[in-house]
Structure formats: structure tokens, C-alpha cells
Design an enzyme around this catalytic site. Structure first.
Site, PDB file in Angstrom:
ATOM      1  N   CYS A  59      -4.691   2.274  -3.867  1.00 30.70           N
ATOM      2  CA  CYS A  59      -3.322   2.812  -3.179  1.00 30.70           C
ATOM      3  C   CYS A  59      -2.430   1.878  -3.324  1.00 30.70           C
ATOM      4  CB  CYS A  59      -3.698   3.125  -1.684  1.00 30.70           C
ATOM      5  SG  CYS A  59      -4.791   4.283  -1.460  1.00 30.70           S
ATOM      6  N   HIS A 104       0.885  -1.333   0.060  1.00 34.09           N
ATOM      7  CA  HIS A 104       0.132   0.027   0.152  1.00 34.09           C
ATOM      8  C   HIS A 104       0.992   1.297   0.173  1.00 34.09           C
ATOM      9  CE1 HIS A 104      -2.845   3.051   1.851  1.00 34.09           C
ATOM     10  NE2 HIS A 104      -3.856   1.998   1.552  1.00 34.09           N
ATOM     11  N   ASP A 121       3.439  -3.883   7.666  1.00 37.58           N
ATOM     12  CA  ASP A 121       2.225  -3.514   7.753  1.00 37.58           C
ATOM     13  C   ASP A 121       1.087  -4.313   7.975  1.00 37.58           C
ATOM     14  OD1 ASP A 121      -0.238  -2.478   6.755  1.00 37.58           O
ATOM     15  OD2 ASP A 121       0.557  -1.242   5.077  1.00 37.58           O
ATOM     16  N   GLN A 160      -4.205  -5.251   6.923  1.00 40.22           N
ATOM     17  CA  GLN A 160      -5.051  -6.129   6.469  1.00 40.22           C
ATOM     18  C   GLN A 160      -5.035  -7.368   7.189  1.00 40.22           C
ATOM     19  OE1 GLN A 160      -7.455  -5.522   4.543  1.00 40.22           O
ATOM     20  NE2 GLN A 160      -6.888  -3.378   4.065  1.00 40.22           N
ATOM     21  N   LYS A 183     -10.107  -1.152  10.806  1.00 39.73           N
ATOM     22  CA  LYS A 183     -10.096  -2.495   9.952  1.00 39.73           C
ATOM     23  C   LYS A 183     -10.513  -3.515  10.540  1.00 39.73           C
ATOM     24  CE  LYS A 183      -7.118  -0.356   6.198  1.00 39.73           C
ATOM     25  NZ  LYS A 183      -8.205  -0.116   5.264  1.00 39.73           N
TER      26      LYS A 183
END
Ligand SMILES: Cc1ncc(COP(=O)(O)O)c(C=O)c1O
Length: 403
Positions: free
Chosen positions: A361, A120, A198, A201, A224
Site C-alpha cells: 500500500c 501508506h 499517521d 506503525q 497493530k
């Protein structure tokens, strides 16, 4: 333990759009929020609203206790060794910027930062800015023809360049592919580099245990994972976080201030200048309580629904799927052959179906897939097989309409 049907716990999902029951397949952009999260934030504002850490009064003490309790809850949730390693941020983007700014003093000219080429933008641009400040170089780690991170290329890059940091996603926000963080951490550490992950997700779909993963930093967003927007976390090893240069300075983070100079306080406050997002932190705590109270089968069912989504899309000949593997999670990327992704999204939306279309993104990933954009359908704990059936039926209708 929650016994009610999960979809019934999310007020937003109880509505119709254009006369169609809302079919929400955009959880990867943001998840819906259960009633318990809304109530926790409402209760804070109605009963305990005060600033934290500074008041000499009872409301402030209550707010501070609730706010700091969440730090322990999060540490427990991701198995962080110390609660002070949980740094509240406004979300993954803030977490990664905080880290990239913080590392400014630790990188030098020609050092290399390796970045997942499916990442991302939030996990690309802060490293480019760090490179500008320090003279370091950002190099992408390519993907295999199957759309997975190329571990062989990563090894090659680690062997041949002075790599200081590797930044990768745990789960791709576009493809839903999952990186094996434990394997990657071992590889990266063999070459004396640090691994920043990261987890935006991953946090809602996988069990995240930062000690078992073995990474050095882990970033995620509350919104999220069934929590509110405006709050997120940067986790890192205490010793590394303690060396980070703060991104923001001001109140809350200092030890002493005078016009001859200021000194900074200890972690976590040193990296949390200003009034924090108190209600949002409390909402995030409620989201963790919600996740912890889910029946043991809930995540398995979510994965089954996700696999069903992939299979159903695979069975439509007019659809091109990108890197769809059975071990993916959360999101599936696709295009309708010969059609613009935006048209597909708009036509589905007219029938109450929410998916995301665009570059997500992730422009470097779009370039490597040789597309300008795609559609993405993503699931959450509340997604049912019947939502997938509704989506596939509507998609077939879109195909008929456009052909
Ligand atoms: C993989 C990934 N990283 C980072 C982000 C940025 O998260 P936020 O907008 O919550 O800061 C997202 C958001 O979609 C994401 O999917």
C-alpha cells in the site's frame, strides 16, 4: 507486571504450519492478540453485551462504563490533554478519512497539502479526495537518497507554497524509518500549517506522547498494537476536532433532530455516529493494559531483536535492503537480487514463515525506489532471536533453491 515469556501469551503463535512452528514476521500488517485481549472481548459478549449510551438498564450502564473507561485509558496512554479528544474509529484509514472529510470547509482553492512520499495509501488518497473537493493541491515531500523524509525539501515547500496541512507517517510501514515528529511539528507550525501524523506503525513500538510530539492530529489502529481489528483512534486538539465536519451523521452524534433541521452534539459523540465497535474498544483497552504491564525491558528487547534482523539480512550478499538504518523500528524491506518478491514469500510460507510481499500500500514509495514490490519482515513484542535465525536459515535455503 507480566513475568511469563511473552510468546507464550499469544495463542495464535502456538501452532505449526506444514509441520513447522509458525514464525510470524508480519506484525506490521497486524499484530497477534494476547489471551487477555481475547478474554476481555469474550467477557463483554458473555456478561455485559448491550448498546452504549442509551439503555435505561444495568447491562447498558455496565457496557457504557467499560466503553468510556477505555477512552480515558487511551488518553492517558498517548498523554492527550482531554478524553473527549479521543475519537473512536474503525482504524487508521477511517481516522484519516474522518480528518480529511472534516477539513473540507477549512481548505480553499490552491491551498497545498504536503504528503510524505513514503506514506501508506491511507495517508495519500484521502488527501487527494480532499483536494478534489476543495481545489487544494497535494504535493509529495521527497525522500533523501538514504530513504529518509527530506526535511530540507519540506522546508523549501513550506517556504514557497501556501501549505495548510502536512501529513506524514511517524514510522514507515515499509522501511521502518522513523520521522522526528517534534522537529517536524515545530517546522510546520512556523509556517502556520497543521501537522497530521499517521501513527499506525509507531503506536506499538514507540512511546507516543502527543503533547511532547507537538502534532495536531494523530491516527492509529488497534489491531497493530495487540488489540482487535475494527477499532482505531483519531486524536486531535479539541479546538480543531470541534470544527471538523462529521464524516458520518445519524444516531449518537446529534443534539436535536427535526425535519426543519438537526443540530449536532458535543465531542466525542459528534464524530462517532452509529453504534460503535463496543467489544473492539474493550479489546483495545485490554491491549493497552497488556502493553502497560510489559516489563520495562520488553521494548528494548524488541528493538534488539529488530536490529539483529537487520544485521542478519545485511550479512546475506544476495539481499538488497532498502533504507535500513539502526534507528528504524518494526519493519525491514528487502529483495532477493534477481528474484520476484512473491516467489520468496511463497517459498518461506511453505516453511511456516509469514512475511509480507508486494507494494505494501505504498506505490509512490515503490516508484521512488524503482521497484514494483519487495518483501517485508516485521517484528512484535513476541518475536525472539530464534525466530530471526529460523527466518534467515530458511531464506538461505530459498536462495539455494532459486539459484
Ligand atoms: C502506516 C500505515 N498507515 C495506515 C494503515 C492503514 O491501517 P488500517 O488498515 O488499520 O486502517 C497502515 C496499515 O498497514 C499503515 O501501516
Amino acid at each position: 507486571m507480566i513475568n511469563a515469556p511473552l510468546t507464550s501469551l499469544f495463542p495464535t503463535l502456538q501452532q505449526s504450519l506444514n509441520g513447522y512452528p509458525l514464525c510470524y514476521l508480519d506484525t506490521a500488517a497486524t499484530s497477534q492478540k494476547p489471551e487477555s485481549v481475547l478474554q476481555a472481548m469474550d467477557h463483554y459478549y458473555r456478561s455485559n453485551n448491550a448498546n452504549v449510551h442509551r439503555g435505561a438498564h444495568q447491562l447498558s450502564a455496565r457496557a457504557t462504563t467499560a466503553y468510556e473507561a477505555v477512552r480515558h485509558k487511551i488518553a492517558n496512554f498517548i498523554n492527550a490533554p482531554r478524553a473527549e479528544e479521543i475519537i473512536y474509529t474503525s482504524g487508521t484509514t477511517h481516522s484519516l478519512n474522518l480528518l480529511a472529510q472534516g477539513l473540507s470547509g477549512m481548505l480553499a482553492n490552491n491551498d497545498v497539502i504536503l504528503v510524505d512520499s513514503a506514506a501508506h495509501h491511507a495517508n495519500i488518497v484521502p488527501w487527494q479526495e480532499l483536494a478534489k473537493r476543495t481545489g487544494a493541491k497535494v504535493m509529495p515531500i521527497g525522500l533523501t537518497p538514504q530513504g529518509r523524509l527530506d526535511y530540507t525539501e519540506l522546508t523549501h515547500l513550506l517556504v514557497n507554497h501556501p501549505v495548510k496541512l502536512v501529513a506524514i507517517s511517524h514510522v514507515s510501514n515499509v522501511l521502518g524509518t522513523v520521522n522526528d515528529i517534534a522537529v517536524l511539528a515545530a517546522l510546520v507550525h512556523q509556517h502556520n500549517a497543521l501537522l497530521a501524523v499517521d501513527g499506525a506503525q509507531a503506536i506499538a513500538h514507540l512511546s507516543v506522547d502527543v503533547q511532547a510530539l507537538g502534532c495536531d492530529f494523530y491516527a492509529f489502529s488497534g489491531h497493530k498494537m495487540y488489540g482487535p481489528t475494527g477499532v482505531g483512534v483519531l486524536w486531535g486538539h479539541y479546538a480543531y476536532l470541534d470544527k471538523l465536519q462529521p464524516l458520518m451523521t445519524g444516531g449518537e452524534m446529534i443534539e436535536t433532530v427535526s425535519f426543519s433541521g438537526s443540530t449536532y452534539g458535543a465531542l466525542p459523540n459528534r464524530l462517532e455516529a452509529g453504534t460503535p465497535p463496543i467489544a473492539e474498544v474493550i479489546g483495545l483497552g485490554a491491549a493497552i493494559d497488556f502493553i502497560m504491564a510489559l516489563p520495562a525491558t520488553a521494548k528494548l528487547q524488541e528493538q534488539e531483536v529488530f536490529n539483529y534482523l537487520q544485521q542478519q539480512l545485511q550479512s546475506v550478499p544476495q539481499i538488497t535492503l532498502y533504507a535500513a538504518h539502526p534507528d528504524n523500528t518494526g519493519a525491514v524491506a528487502f529483495n532477493l537480487k534477481g528474484e520476484h518478491h512473491q516467489d520468496v514469500g511463497i517459498l518461506l510460507d511453505q516453511q511456516g514463515i509469514a512475511i509480507r510481499c508486494g507494494h505494501h500500500c505504498a506505490q509512490p514509495l515503490m516508484n521512488s525506489l524503482n521497484i514494483t514490490g519487495c518483501c517485508r519482515a516485521s517484528v512484535g513484542i513476541y518475536t525472539r532471536r530464534q525466530d530471526i535465525d529460523t527466518f534467515i536459515t530458511a531464506l538461505k535455503g530459498v536462495i539455494d533453491l532459486l539459484s
